[in-house]
Design a protein around this motif. Structure first.
Motif, PDB file in Angstrom:
ATOM      1  N   UNK A  30       0.893  -1.330  -0.178  1.00 23.25           N
ATOM      2  CA  UNK A  30      -0.015   0.102  -0.078  1.00 23.25           C
ATOM      3  C   UNK A  30       1.079   1.163  -0.044  1.00 23.25           C
ATOM      4  N   UNK A  31       1.792   1.150  -0.894  1.00 21.22           N
ATOM      5  CA  UNK A  31       2.688   2.381  -1.038  1.00 21.22           C
ATOM      6  C   UNK A  31       2.366   3.304  -2.274  1.00 21.22           C
ATOM      7  N   UNK A  32       2.398   4.759  -1.992  1.00 23.01           N
ATOM      8  CA  UNK A  32       1.955   5.457  -2.863  1.00 23.01           C
ATOM      9  C   UNK A  32       2.592   6.698  -2.471  1.00 23.01           C
ATOM     10  N   UNK A  33       2.810   7.762  -3.537  1.00 28.81           N
ATOM     11  CA  UNK A  33       3.065   9.281  -2.973  1.00 28.81           C
ATOM     12  C   UNK A  33       2.203   9.848  -2.508  1.00 28.81           C
ATOM     13  N   UNK A  34       2.309  10.931  -1.615  1.00 22.95           N
ATOM     14  CA  UNK A  34       1.059  11.820  -1.532  1.00 22.95           C
ATOM     15  C   UNK A  34       1.783  13.253  -0.608  1.00 22.95           C
TER      16      UNK A  34
ATOM     17  N   UNK B 287     -16.141  12.548   5.770  1.00 21.62           N
ATOM     18  CA  UNK B 287     -15.904  13.414   4.741  1.00 21.62           C
ATOM     19  C   UNK B 287     -14.400  13.134   4.147  1.00 21.62           C
ATOM     20  N   UNK B 288     -14.119  13.792   2.928  1.00 23.46           N
ATOM     21  CA  UNK B 288     -12.750  13.525   2.368  1.00 23.46           C
ATOM     22  C   UNK B 288     -12.178  14.823   2.459  1.00 23.46           C
ATOM     23  N   UNK B 289     -11.318  15.166   3.241  1.00 24.45           N
ATOM     24  CA  UNK B 289     -10.509  16.575   3.175  1.00 24.45           C
ATOM     25  C   UNK B 289      -9.468  16.454   2.089  1.00 24.45           C
ATOM     26  N   UNK B 290      -9.227  17.593   1.666  1.00 19.90           N
ATOM     27  CA  UNK B 290      -8.073  17.577   0.650  1.00 19.90           C
ATOM     28  C   UNK B 290      -7.257  19.103   0.590  1.00 19.90           C
ATOM     29  N   UNK B 291      -6.053  19.112  -0.062  1.00 17.34           N
ATOM     30  CA  UNK B 291      -5.237  20.138  -0.144  1.00 17.34           C
ATOM     31  C   UNK B 291      -6.083  21.370  -1.031  1.00 17.34           C
ATOM     32  N   UNK B 292      -6.715  22.327  -0.648  1.00 15.15           N
ATOM     33  CA  UNK B 292      -7.464  23.201  -1.655  1.00 15.15           C
ATOM     34  C   UNK B 292      -6.777  23.563  -2.796  1.00 15.15           C
TER      35      UNK B 292
ATOM     36  N   UNK C 235      -5.538  16.712  -4.199  1.00 16.60           N
ATOM     37  CA  UNK C 235      -4.745  17.066  -3.064  1.00 16.60           C
ATOM     38  C   UNK C 235      -4.910  16.090  -1.962  1.00 16.60           C
ATOM     39  N   UNK C 236      -4.747  14.872  -2.368  1.00 17.04           N
ATOM     40  CA  UNK C 236      -4.683  13.924  -1.210  1.00 17.04           C
ATOM     41  C   UNK C 236      -3.489  14.076  -0.474  1.00 17.04           C
ATOM     42  N   UNK C 237      -3.666  14.186   1.055  1.00 17.50           N
ATOM     43  CA  UNK C 237      -2.514  14.155   1.863  1.00 17.50           C
ATOM     44  C   UNK C 237      -2.696  13.172   3.165  1.00 17.50           C
ATOM     45  N   UNK C 238      -1.747  12.919   3.716  1.00 13.02           N
ATOM     46  CA  UNK C 238      -1.766  11.853   5.006  1.00 13.02           C
ATOM     47  C   UNK C 238      -1.339  12.742   6.424  1.00 13.02           C
ATOM     48  N   UNK C 239      -1.783  12.082   7.128  1.00 14.78           N
ATOM     49  CA  UNK C 239      -1.523  12.522   8.539  1.00 14.78           C
ATOM     50  C   UNK C 239      -0.933  11.461   9.549  1.00 14.78           C
ATOM     51  N   UNK C 240      -0.714  11.652  10.703  1.00 13.01           N
ATOM     52  CA  UNK C 240      -0.404  10.809  11.842  1.00 13.01           C
ATOM     53  C   UNK C 240       0.968  10.110  11.747  1.00 13.01           C
ATOM     54  N   UNK C 241       1.124   9.173  12.308  1.00 15.86           N
ATOM     55  CA  UNK C 241       2.807   9.019  12.992  1.00 15.86           C
ATOM     56  C   UNK C 241       3.771   9.126  11.721  1.00 15.86           C
ATOM     57  N   UNK C 242       3.547   8.355  10.417  1.00  9.83           N
ATOM     58  CA  UNK C 242       4.213   8.336   9.349  1.00  9.83           C
ATOM     59  C   UNK C 242       4.472   9.770   8.718  1.00  9.83           C
ATOM     60  N   UNK C 243       3.358  10.447   8.601  1.00 13.09           N
ATOM     61  CA  UNK C 243       3.416  11.760   8.165  1.00 13.09           C
ATOM     62  C   UNK C 243       4.179  12.750   9.001  1.00 13.09           C
ATOM     63  N   UNK C 244       4.008  12.844  10.187  1.00  9.80           N
ATOM     64  CA  UNK C 244       4.690  13.567  11.014  1.00  9.80           C
ATOM     65  C   UNK C 244       5.942  13.430  11.220  1.00  9.80           C
ATOM     66  N   UNK C 245       6.480  11.786  11.082  1.00 12.45           N
ATOM     67  CA  UNK C 245       7.977  11.762  11.007  1.00 12.45           C
ATOM     68  C   UNK C 245       8.753  12.042   9.597  1.00 12.45           C
TER      69      UNK C 245
ATOM     70  N   UNK D 221      -8.873   9.673   4.899  1.00 10.39           N
ATOM     71  CA  UNK D 221      -9.711   9.101   4.092  1.00 10.39           C
ATOM     72  C   UNK D 221      -9.276   8.648   2.555  1.00 10.39           C
ATOM     73  N   UNK D 222      -8.966   9.612   2.069  1.00  4.16           N
ATOM     74  CA  UNK D 222      -8.607   9.486   0.599  1.00  4.16           C
ATOM     75  C   UNK D 222      -7.439   8.438   0.586  1.00  4.16           C
TER      76      UNK D 222
END
Lengths: 156, 475
Positions: free
Chosen positions: B220-224, B275-280, B287-297, B406-407
């Protein structure tokens, strides 16, 4: 409390219930009352639900007494029931972490820490589980009866 | 193999909430689309309207039984932002300690109870054994350590928050109670012990990832893009600006929480209550982005505590100077954050100021608008309130971590379906891969729809005419 009343050091008393669901909280009411009566010398815990986090602590005691609400006949204010560790190895799909009962906690103490207390459940007659922070009058009377029994039990 | 019948596997999946995966096939029997949907609705934002601002921190902590502290803290920060007040330093330190307590509890719960069984058991292990109970029987010391680490966090939440499950100690203007030296000593001792135990978890995950690196980096690897709070260039979970980086690791923007609407927009889809938030700026769904541990690090260049910092640098070496892309690295990052949370809790407990009697300032009732943000264990959490002059809420908006991802979760299950659906069917051993992909994000589906209840995950395969071909239910 008189000075000669002593709490059993080998006993852990756990009161359990939801403080917002009326009689369901009778275990919490009683354990707090015991805590005051024995001037914090009794090993007590008040919990909303059994939790694996307490398995290690529970395993350190020789005796465990759980106090909880129980539907009982009108003429029976409380009932003592023996609790035994549940099956271990654990039954396939038999438990989930959101519904974890005392037999599972006791089984955990055996599996993880190789020891388990003698355990009993004191069920206090309760019938009103509506939304309220106070006990129903009948449950309050049953709790008074149970309290007299508990004082003797905990100071033996 | 699956067929047109429903296959039922018990017990519950190791995610929080009720999710469903729909796989649609084209007329050749190949995967045309895969959707992860969250099918429960609660509408928490609506019934906050009309409540007093003062109620919000306690009320919103009921959104979730796993991350109530995050909602409690984001809420009180939003209230204070609206009222224009800042609590005393001791209150800020207590709150951060409370937050570290929850991070320890939540990360330990997810890694050891939910994720670890995926790594320790083979693909064909029955679902009933691939669980914390299987772990208890097969790895007693790991399970005992997991319980002890999690309890450290739970105890901090209980002592500092004034409630083991739903904290109530944070009020607009500060904290409702002080800490005693006795409480501090007990927590300090527990945290020191937890740091040692987490060390064994770190060792375990490093060995695991070293052994399986090739397959793990592809899962489940992909750029974002990635989003998270920062302090300078380092990791921050409690207070700071929000930074977004792109696929190459370059900063795209950095903004104060109050300005989140300029950067984030939400989209609704008929397939999910989340809902599906995205980078405006990039639009939907690019505008898919990720949050949480891997994103933060991925965003942080340092962590700020010694042991966690050393682990971060090792992780950065694995990534080779670019952001990590495989969803499985969320777990690795989560354990590093777990270590950070324990180390940071130790620092806070060693600070004498945390015992100060000045934990609250007086606050006057007022109306206005305020935003509070925090890095919840599952990612960035925003609370946005508007109140009238009586201090009653006229509008409440929450953007929770699970929604930000979500995305990404949809993309992850789509990738999995493309690898495991063969001739319109899924081998029994591959069903868990869907859950594994979702589980990487540690979603809290109850938070994301503000729903409650059981948490089964269903998978459905449909043909191009929307006829149901097969179903899989994990309850």
């Amino acid at each position: 409390m008189t000075e000669h009343v002593r709490a059993r050091p080998d006993l852990l008393v756990v009161g359990i219930g939801n403080p917002l669901r009326r009689d369901d909280a009778v275990g919490l009411h009683l354990v707090r009352r015991l805590d005051r009566y024995f001037q914090r010398r009794l090993n007590c815990m008040a919990l909303m639900a059994p939790d694996v986090a307490y398995a290690e602590k529970i395993s350190r005691f020789r005796k465990l007494l759980v106090i909880d609400a129980m539907p009982l006949p009108d003429d029976e204010p409380y009932r003592m029931v023996r609790l035994a560790p549940g099956p271990h190895p654990f039954p396939s799909g038999g438990w989930v972490s959101h519904v974890f009962d005392w037999t599972a906690i006791l089984a955990l103490t055996v599996v993880l820490y190789d020891r388990s207390p003698e355990a009993e459940l004191l069920g206090v007659a309760a019938g009103d589980f509506g939304i309220s922070e106070s006990l129903s009058p009948s449950c309050a009377r049953n709790a008074d009866s149970a309290f007299r029994f508990l004082v003797a039990y905990c100071s033996r | 193999m699956s067929n047109a019948q429903t296959i039922t596997v018990a017990p519950v999946t190791r995610v929080e909430g009720h999710g469903k995966v729909h796989i649609t096939l084209d007329d050749q029997g190949n995967v045309a689309d895969t959707v992860f949907s969250v099918g429960e609705f609660r509408g928490f934002e609506q019934f906050c309207e009309g409540r007093l601002l003062w109620d919000m921190p306690t009320l919103t902590s009921r959104i979730c039984g796993v991350c109530p502290v995050s909602h409690h803290l984001a809420s009180v920060k939003a209230c204070e932002n609206l009222l224009g007040v800042e609590p005393p330093p001791a209150a800020q330190k207590q709150r951060e300690l409370l937050h570290m307590g929850q991070t320890i509890h939540s990360h330990a719960l997810h890694f050891f109870y939910f994720a670890m069984p995926d790594f320790l058991f083979k693909d064909d292990t029955h679902n009933t054994q691939r669980s914390i109970f299987g772990l208890l029987q097969n790895s007693k010391s790991v399970a005992a350590n997991a319980i002890a680490i999690r309890k450290t966090g739970q105890d901090i939440v209980d002592i500092v928050g004034g409630g083991r499950l739903h904290p109530a100690a944070c009020l607009p203007g500060g904290m409702s109670k002080e800490l005693t030296n006795q409480e501090r000593s007990a927590m300090y001792k527990s945290v020191v012990s937890a740091i040692k135990l987490i060390g064994s978890g770190i060792k375990m995950i490093k060995e695991l990832y070293a052994k399986n690196n090739e397959s793990f980096v592809q899962f489940a690897a992909f750029p974002s893009m990635y989003m998270g709070m920062v302090r300078d260039d380092g990791l921050e979970l409690y207070e700071g600006p929000i930074r977004m980086i792109d696929e190459a690791g370059e900063t795209v923007c950095e903004f104060a929480a109050e300005r989140y609407e300029e950067y984030i927009e939400e989209r609704t889809e008929s397939t999910s209550w989340t809902k599906f938030p995205y980078f405006r700026e990039r639009g939907y769904p690019d505008g898919i982005y990720r949050v949480a541990p891997m994103a933060r690090l991925n965003i942080a260049k340092s962590i700020g505590t010694p042991q966690a910092d050393a682990e971060l640098q090792e992780l950065k070496q694995i990534a080779g100077g670019r952001p990590l892309e495989s969803s499985l690295f969320f777990h690795y990052a989560r354990v590093i954050e777990l270590l950070y949370a324990a180390e940071r809790a130790k620092e806070l407990l060693a600070d004498q100021e945390i015992l100060s009697h000045e934990t609250r300032i007086p606050v006057q009732r007022a109306g206005g608008e305020g935003v509070g943000a925090i890095e919840a264990p599952r990612g960035t959490l925003f609370h946005h309130y508007k109140a009238n002059d009586d201090g009653k809420i006229t509008s409440a908006e929450f953007i929770v971590a699970t929604a930000h991802n979500n995305l990404a979760m949809n993309k992850a299950v789509r990738q999995v379906s493309e690898t495991v659906v063969v001739d319109g069917k899924i081998a029994e051993k591959d069903f868990n891969k869907f859950e594994m992909a979702i589980r990487c994000y540690d979603p809290c589906l109850s938070c994301s729809t503000h729903a409650h209840g059981k948490m089964p995950l269903d998978i459905e395969i449909r043909d191009h005419r929307n006829r149901r071909l097969a179903g899989y239910s994990c309850r």
